[in-house]
Design an enzyme around this catalytic site. Structure first.
Site: not given
Length: 146
Positions: A69, A72
């Protein structure tokens, strides 16, 4: 003098009793003698997550994330900065949703990153999407009235 609170050691997972007024005095674990607060988020699998959520008397902020991600990864250093600013009032955990799919399913994590704030073993607030350290700290403080 206030009643002692329970703090889970980030190294050995022992539950320590600490006087609230001593939290900022760099308390150490009674079992392993390591610092109870490091100013860094802790990586947590299912067992560690459960212990910290249920046994810490301080709130716990969890970053549900995944290695693949992009947002993230962008938020990771901000989450680490937030740990420096929020500890010892709040414990910060990181849960990799790929490795702990049971937790992702249990908490219905639909998008990542998702921040979930727990107090007394229960989720009290949730926010999806990446945030910088300032916004993250402000969000936590507003949810906890600190």
């Amino acid at each position: 003098m206030s009643d002692p609170i329970h703090i889970v050691c980030p190294q050995c997972e022992a539950v320590n009793r600490v006087a609230q007024e001593r939290l900022r005095d760099a308390p150490v674990c009674g079992k392993c003698s390591q610092a109870l607060f490091s100013g860094r988020p802790l990586e947590a699998d299912s067992a560690r997550f459960t212990k910290h959520i249920t046994r810490n008397d301080i709130p716990v902020l969890v970053d549900f994330w995944a290695e693949w991600c992009g947002p993230c990864k962008m938020m990771a250093p901000h989450f680490a900065q937030a740990a420096q600013r929020l500890e010892p009032a709040v414990r910060l955990l990181k849960v990799d949703t790929e490795r702990s799919q049971d937790l992702a399913a249990q908490f219905a994590i639909r998008s990542i990153p998702t921040l979930a704030l727990f107090r007394g073993g229960r989720e009290v607030a949730r926010q999806s999407g990446a945030m910088d350290a300032g916004r993250l700290v402000a969000w936590v403080q507003s949810q906890l009235n600190i």
